[in-house]
Design an enzyme around this catalytic site. Structure first.
Site, mmCIF file in Angstrom:
data_model
loop_
_atom_site.group_PDB
_atom_site.id
_atom_site.type_symbol
_atom_site.label_atom_id
_atom_site.label_comp_id
_atom_site.label_asym_id
_atom_site.label_seq_id
_atom_site.Cartn_x
_atom_site.Cartn_y
_atom_site.Cartn_z
ATOM 1 N N THR A 125 -12.359 -9.846 -2.448
ATOM 2 C CA THR A 125 -13.646 -9.665 -3.157
ATOM 3 C C THR A 125 -14.821 -9.766 -2.186
ATOM 4 O OG1 THR A 125 -13.626 -11.995 -3.805
ATOM 5 C CG2 THR A 125 -12.871 -10.417 -5.445
ATOM 6 N N GLN A 178 -0.316 -9.008 -3.091
ATOM 7 C CA GLN A 178 -0.324 -8.158 -4.287
ATOM 8 C C GLN A 178 -1.362 -7.060 -4.123
ATOM 9 O OE1 GLN A 178 -1.206 -11.216 -7.270
ATOM 10 N NE2 GLN A 178 0.924 -11.150 -7.873
ATOM 11 N N ASP A 203 -5.087 -2.773 -0.831
ATOM 12 C CA ASP A 203 -6.237 -2.291 -0.058
ATOM 13 C C ASP A 203 -5.973 -2.152 1.438
ATOM 14 O OD1 ASP A 203 -6.402 -4.985 0.934
ATOM 15 O OD2 ASP A 203 -7.656 -5.542 -0.757
ATOM 16 N N HIS A 210 2.819 -4.465 -4.012
ATOM 17 C CA HIS A 210 2.370 -3.485 -5.008
ATOM 18 C C HIS A 210 2.008 -2.142 -4.375
ATOM 19 C CE1 HIS A 210 1.285 -6.931 -8.032
ATOM 20 N NE2 HIS A 210 2.579 -6.801 -7.822
ATOM 21 N N CYS A 256 6.884 20.577 -4.591
ATOM 22 C CA CYS A 256 7.536 20.863 -5.881
ATOM 23 C C CYS A 256 6.547 21.055 -7.029
ATOM 24 C CB CYS A 256 8.503 19.736 -6.231
ATOM 25 S SG CYS A 256 7.700 18.245 -6.846
HETATM 26 P P1 NAD Z 1 -6.835 -11.453 -10.426
HETATM 27 O O1 NAD Z 1 -7.971 -10.496 -10.451
HETATM 28 O O2 NAD Z 1 -6.064 -11.695 -11.658
HETATM 29 O O3 NAD Z 1 -7.280 -12.873 -9.844
HETATM 30 C C1 NAD Z 1 -8.031 -13.021 -8.695
HETATM 31 C C2 NAD Z 1 -8.316 -14.520 -8.527
HETATM 32 O O4 NAD Z 1 -9.047 -14.713 -7.321
HETATM 33 C C3 NAD Z 1 -9.159 -15.101 -9.658
HETATM 34 O O5 NAD Z 1 -8.576 -16.318 -10.092
HETATM 35 C C4 NAD Z 1 -10.530 -15.355 -9.000
HETATM 36 O O6 NAD Z 1 -11.160 -16.527 -9.503
HETATM 37 C C5 NAD Z 1 -10.149 -15.565 -7.552
HETATM 38 N N1 NAD Z 1 -11.189 -15.170 -6.601
HETATM 39 C C6 NAD Z 1 -11.922 -14.013 -6.602
HETATM 40 N N2 NAD Z 1 -12.718 -13.968 -5.521
HETATM 41 C C7 NAD Z 1 -12.517 -15.131 -4.828
HETATM 42 C C8 NAD Z 1 -13.043 -15.666 -3.618
HETATM 43 N N3 NAD Z 1 -13.933 -14.980 -2.877
HETATM 44 N N4 NAD Z 1 -12.622 -16.893 -3.208
HETATM 45 C C9 NAD Z 1 -11.698 -17.584 -3.948
HETATM 46 N N5 NAD Z 1 -11.156 -17.116 -5.079
HETATM 47 C C10 NAD Z 1 -11.550 -15.897 -5.522
HETATM 48 O O7 NAD Z 1 -5.936 -10.918 -9.300
HETATM 49 P P2 NAD Z 1 -4.425 -11.137 -8.994
HETATM 50 O O8 NAD Z 1 -3.889 -12.300 -9.741
HETATM 51 O O9 NAD Z 1 -4.315 -11.102 -7.555
HETATM 52 O O10 NAD Z 1 -3.686 -9.882 -9.587
HETATM 53 C C11 NAD Z 1 -4.206 -8.812 -10.231
HETATM 54 C C12 NAD Z 1 -3.514 -7.517 -9.799
HETATM 55 O O11 NAD Z 1 -4.544 -6.656 -9.420
HETATM 56 C C13 NAD Z 1 -2.614 -7.603 -8.608
HETATM 57 O O12 NAD Z 1 -1.408 -7.067 -8.975
HETATM 58 C C14 NAD Z 1 -3.228 -6.716 -7.528
HETATM 59 O O13 NAD Z 1 -2.272 -5.791 -7.064
HETATM 60 C C15 NAD Z 1 -4.271 -5.934 -8.229
HETATM 61 N N6 NAD Z 1 -5.569 -5.797 -7.517
HETATM 62 C C16 NAD Z 1 -5.629 -5.554 -6.184
HETATM 63 C C17 NAD Z 1 -6.860 -5.435 -5.556
HETATM 64 C C18 NAD Z 1 -6.912 -5.177 -4.081
HETATM 65 O O14 NAD Z 1 -6.025 -4.556 -3.544
HETATM 66 N N7 NAD Z 1 -7.933 -5.694 -3.392
HETATM 67 C C19 NAD Z 1 -8.050 -5.547 -6.282
HETATM 68 C C20 NAD Z 1 -7.948 -5.763 -7.663
HETATM 69 C C21 NAD Z 1 -6.696 -5.903 -8.268
HETATM 70 ZN ZN ZN Z 2 7.009 16.804 -5.210
#
Ligand code: NAD
Ligand code: ZN
Length: 254
Positions: free
Chosen positions: A29, A104, A107, A124, A160
């Site tokens: 984030t 997970q 990016d 993922h 395809c």
């Molecule tokens: P989630 O969105 O459910 O949870 C993210 C957690 O991180 C939350 O509890 C939040 O409070 C915490 N958080 C956010 N920013 C923070 C920071 N700067 N410092 C500390 N904590 C922070 O995400 P999840 O449980 O990882 O899973 C959701 C699914 O979404 C996953 O399967 C993932 O593949 C996908 N996803 C991926 C991306 C990416 O690739 N960057 C982005 C969004 C969702």
């Molecule tokens: Zn194909």
């Protein structure tokens, strides 16, 4: 739950030899990529975004695919850079203590920061590549996005004519069994499991936590909000890009 101070978290890391790390959306984030469910989360702001990564909706709705390709063109992932949290995990690797980093996230920011591909499990998938949903074709996402920019609203597979998507695991699809095995093996053989920026609600990857706990392996959670496993772990609340450099930098090699 035990609330840890930075010193406590650091000595746990210092005392460990084989650390498995699990990262979720929260580590990215601060690189400008929103998580899904938070107040500024993608799903909160655009209810259709959840459907872009649901395989049934995606395959059955050409209009949705057109919007999904436009979304991919403007996806913040395309321009995001790793932050201090990703870099702190590279410092952990350099200390020799990182056994495996399971993410997970789709990016690619761990690789961009310098984490070694052989230690990384992108459970993922990733957005660097496009794949065909009908055959085994796969290619760089940048080339497929060029086709969208050139006017193909829903580019078809060049082999395809099948429907293309990003190389990420959509809702309704199974994870690569080899990735799941790597994650579970790491949880079963590490001597410390560190969970960063995940609600620990998305399975099967979250299963790493009970696997470690059943073996008596300590679990350290660093997250801004509560998670599903706070009661069984040492928990540090706060911003990952601020806390991780303090926890992982300057570790001596063991
Ligand atoms: P989630 O969105 O459910 O949870 C993210 C957690 O991180 C939350 O509890 C939040 O409070 C915490 N958080 C956010 N920013 C923070 C920071 N700067 N410092 C500390 N904590 C922070 O995400 P999840 O449980 O990882 O899973 C959701 C699914 O979404 C996953 O399967 C993932 O593949 C996908 N996803 C991926 C991306 C990416 O690739 N960057 C982005 C969004 C969702
Ligand atoms: Zn194909």
């Amino acid at each position: 739950m035990t609330s840890a101070g930075i010193g406590q978290a650091r000595s746990l890391v210092q005392g460990a030899q084989r650390i498995a790390v699990l990262t979720g959306a929260g580590i990215s984030t601060d690189s400008g990529i929103p998580d899904f469910r938070g107040p500024k989360g993608l799903w909160t702001r655009d209810p259709d975004a959840e459907k872009y990564s649901s395989i049934d909706f995606y395959l059955s709705d050409p209009e949705l695919r057109v919007r999904a390709w436009q979304f991919r063109l403007s996806n913040p992932v395309l321009v995001a850079q790793p932050n201090a949290g990703h870099r702190a995990l590279v410092a952990l690797e350099h200390s020799g203590k990182l056994q495996r980093l399971v993410t997970q996230n789709i990016d690619g920011l761990h690789l961009a920061a310098g984490t070694s591909p052989e230690l990384l499990t992108e459970a993922h998938g990733n957005t660097r590549e496009a794949v065909c949903t009908a055959c085994t074709w796969r290619g760089p996402m940048s080339e497929t996005l060029d086709r969208v920019r050139a006017g193909e609203a829903d580019p078809a597979c060049s082999e395809c004519s099948g429907i293309l998507k990003s190389a990420t695991v959509f809702f309704g699809q199974s994870l690569d069994p080899a990735c799941v095995q790597e994650a579970f093996d790491a949880a079963a053989t590490c001597d410390l499991l560190v969970c960063l920026g995940s609600t620990l609600a998305v399975y099967p990857v979250a299963e790493m936590v009970p696997i470690a706990l059943r073996r008596g392996t300590p679990v350290l959670i660093v997250n801004a909000e509560r998670t599903e496993f706070d009661e069984s772990a040492l928990v540090l609340r706060g911003s990952l890009s601020e806390l991780l450099p303090e926890i992982f930098s300057g570790l001596s090699e063991s």
